[in-house]
Design a protein around this motif. Structure first.
Motif, PDB file in Angstrom:
ATOM      1  N   TYR A   7       0.867  -1.180   0.000  1.00  0.00           N
ATOM      2  CA  TYR A   7       0.000   0.000   0.000  1.00  0.00           C
ATOM      3  C   TYR A   7       0.904   1.231   0.000  1.00  0.00           C
ATOM      4  CZ  TYR A   7      -3.054   3.744   1.608  1.00  0.00           C
ATOM      5  OH  TYR A   7      -3.726   4.948   1.714  1.00  0.00           O
ATOM      6  N   ARG A   8       0.799   1.990  -1.074  1.00  0.00           N
ATOM      7  CA  ARG A   8       1.636   3.175  -1.229  1.00  0.00           C
ATOM      8  C   ARG A   8       3.116   2.832  -1.122  1.00  0.00           C
ATOM      9  NH1 ARG A   8      -0.688   8.196  -2.831  1.00  0.00           N
ATOM     10  NH2 ARG A   8      -2.860   8.235  -2.152  1.00  0.00           N
TER      11      ARG A   8
ATOM     12  N   LEU B 288      -1.042  -0.485   7.870  1.00  0.00           N
ATOM     13  CA  LEU B 288      -1.974   0.185   6.973  1.00  0.00           C
ATOM     14  C   LEU B 288      -2.484   1.486   7.590  1.00  0.00           C
ATOM     15  CD1 LEU B 288      -3.389  -0.300   4.214  1.00  0.00           C
ATOM     16  CD2 LEU B 288      -5.272  -1.339   5.480  1.00  0.00           C
TER      17      LEU B 288
ATOM     18  N   LEU C 185      -3.806   7.148   4.298  1.00  0.00           N
ATOM     19  CA  LEU C 185      -4.980   6.294   4.435  1.00  0.00           C
ATOM     20  C   LEU C 185      -6.260   7.094   4.596  1.00  0.00           C
ATOM     21  CD1 LEU C 185      -6.156   3.444   4.662  1.00  0.00           C
ATOM     22  CD2 LEU C 185      -5.737   3.552   7.123  1.00  0.00           C
TER      23      LEU C 185
ATOM     24  N   ASP D 145      -7.429   8.504   1.250  1.00  0.00           N
ATOM     25  CA  ASP D 145      -7.856   7.427   0.347  1.00  0.00           C
ATOM     26  C   ASP D 145      -9.172   6.806   0.827  1.00  0.00           C
ATOM     27  OD1 ASP D 145      -5.649   7.839  -1.205  1.00  0.00           O
ATOM     28  OD2 ASP D 145      -4.476   6.190  -0.352  1.00  0.00           O
TER      29      ASP D 145
ATOM     30  N   LEU E 224      -9.722   2.085  -2.049  1.00  0.00           N
ATOM     31  CA  LEU E 224      -8.372   1.852  -1.537  1.00  0.00           C
ATOM     32  C   LEU E 224      -7.600   1.027  -2.568  1.00  0.00           C
ATOM     33  CD1 LEU E 224      -6.816   2.456   1.137  1.00  0.00           C
ATOM     34  CD2 LEU E 224      -7.347   0.101   1.816  1.00  0.00           C
ATOM     35  N   THR E 225      -6.458   1.557  -3.007  1.00  0.00           N
ATOM     36  CA  THR E 225      -5.648   0.865  -4.023  1.00  0.00           C
ATOM     37  C   THR E 225      -4.523   0.075  -3.364  1.00  0.00           C
ATOM     38  OG1 THR E 225      -6.105   2.579  -5.681  1.00  0.00           O
ATOM     39  CG2 THR E 225      -4.226   1.145  -6.081  1.00  0.00           C
ATOM     40  N   ILE E 226      -4.465  -1.211  -3.670  1.00  0.00           N
ATOM     41  CA  ILE E 226      -3.449  -2.110  -3.125  1.00  0.00           C
ATOM     42  C   ILE E 226      -2.753  -2.815  -4.286  1.00  0.00           C
ATOM     43  CG2 ILE E 226      -3.024  -4.167  -1.709  1.00  0.00           C
ATOM     44  CD1 ILE E 226      -5.403  -3.401  -0.020  1.00  0.00           C
TER      45      ILE E 226
END
Length: 218
Positions: free
Chosen positions: A120-121, A154, A160, A163, A169-171
């Motif tokens: 994540y990011r 996370l 977070l 988003d 939420l982009t993973i």
């Protein structure tokens, strides 16, 4: 005179027989030589045809082809939210990925332990390892890979909140599948890699969109 001519001895028959035998032996040698040349030629042509056939098969039917991985579906479990936006601290969020391994070769693809990593990011928020196995020749094998997210990592990410406010939420997911394909005496080590970017709808906990790319190292 006639009596003298009649009395003259004829040429010895042994000489004629010896000459005929020599000619027959020479003729027999010629026949054997021709047969030997023909036999050697047939053997050479046969071996050449077999060699060409084997080489053709190696570079066509028996050529090692790239196995592929496909992400069919992802199910999110144990996801508890605070105010329907941010995951609850201390909860264990799991992603169950339905993955297919397609083997286009005429021999089975044996693979070692699989590894899956979630980002994540750019920060690792989950890892998982799968057992070894094999995909049969020209078959597609399906398996489930479960990845547990480290919720604390996370939540600690400063991006977070923004988003989660958008509801999406982009993973990113990375899966590595090392293995080998053996066709006759040709043995190839193959490593299949898959990079996926998934956008998760936080409210419905469903995959909003996903984009995957395969890469193979031979």
């Amino acid at each position: 005179m006639a009596e003298q001519d009649q009395a003259r001895p004829l040429a010895p028959s042994a000489d004629r027989t010896s000459s005929d035998d020599e000619e027959a032996a020479i003729h027999l040698k010629k026949i054997r030589r021709r047969r030997c040349i023909k036999c050697c030629g047939c053997i050479t042509v046969t071996l050449l045809i077999q060699a060409i056939a084997i080489v053709t098969l190696i570079f066509t039917v028996f050529k090692v082809k790239d196995p592929t991985i496909r992400l069919n579906n992802v199910i999110i479990t144990h996801m508890e939210l605070v105010n329907n936006t941010i995951p609850k601290p201390g909860t264990n969020i799991s992603l169950i990925a339905d993955v297919s391994v397609k083997n286009p070769n005429v021999a089975s693809f044996k693979y070692d332990n699989t590894t899956s990593t979630l980002y994540y990011r750019g920060i690792i928020v989950g890892e998982a390892r799968g057992p070894p196995g094999h995909s049969k020749a020209r078959r597609t094998m399906r398996m489930n890979a479960t990845v547990d997210l480290v919720t604390d990592k996370l939540i600690s990410n400063p991006n977070l909140a923004s988003d989660a406010g958008s509801g999406l939420l982009t993973i990113d997911a990375f899966t590595k599948l090392p293995g080998r394909v053996k066709i006759w005496f040709v043995k190839k080590h193959v490593t299949v890699k898959m990079n996926c970017s998934m956008t998760v709808n936080i409210t419905s906990q469903a995959i909003h969109s996903q984009k995957c790319k395969n890469d193979v190292d031979l």
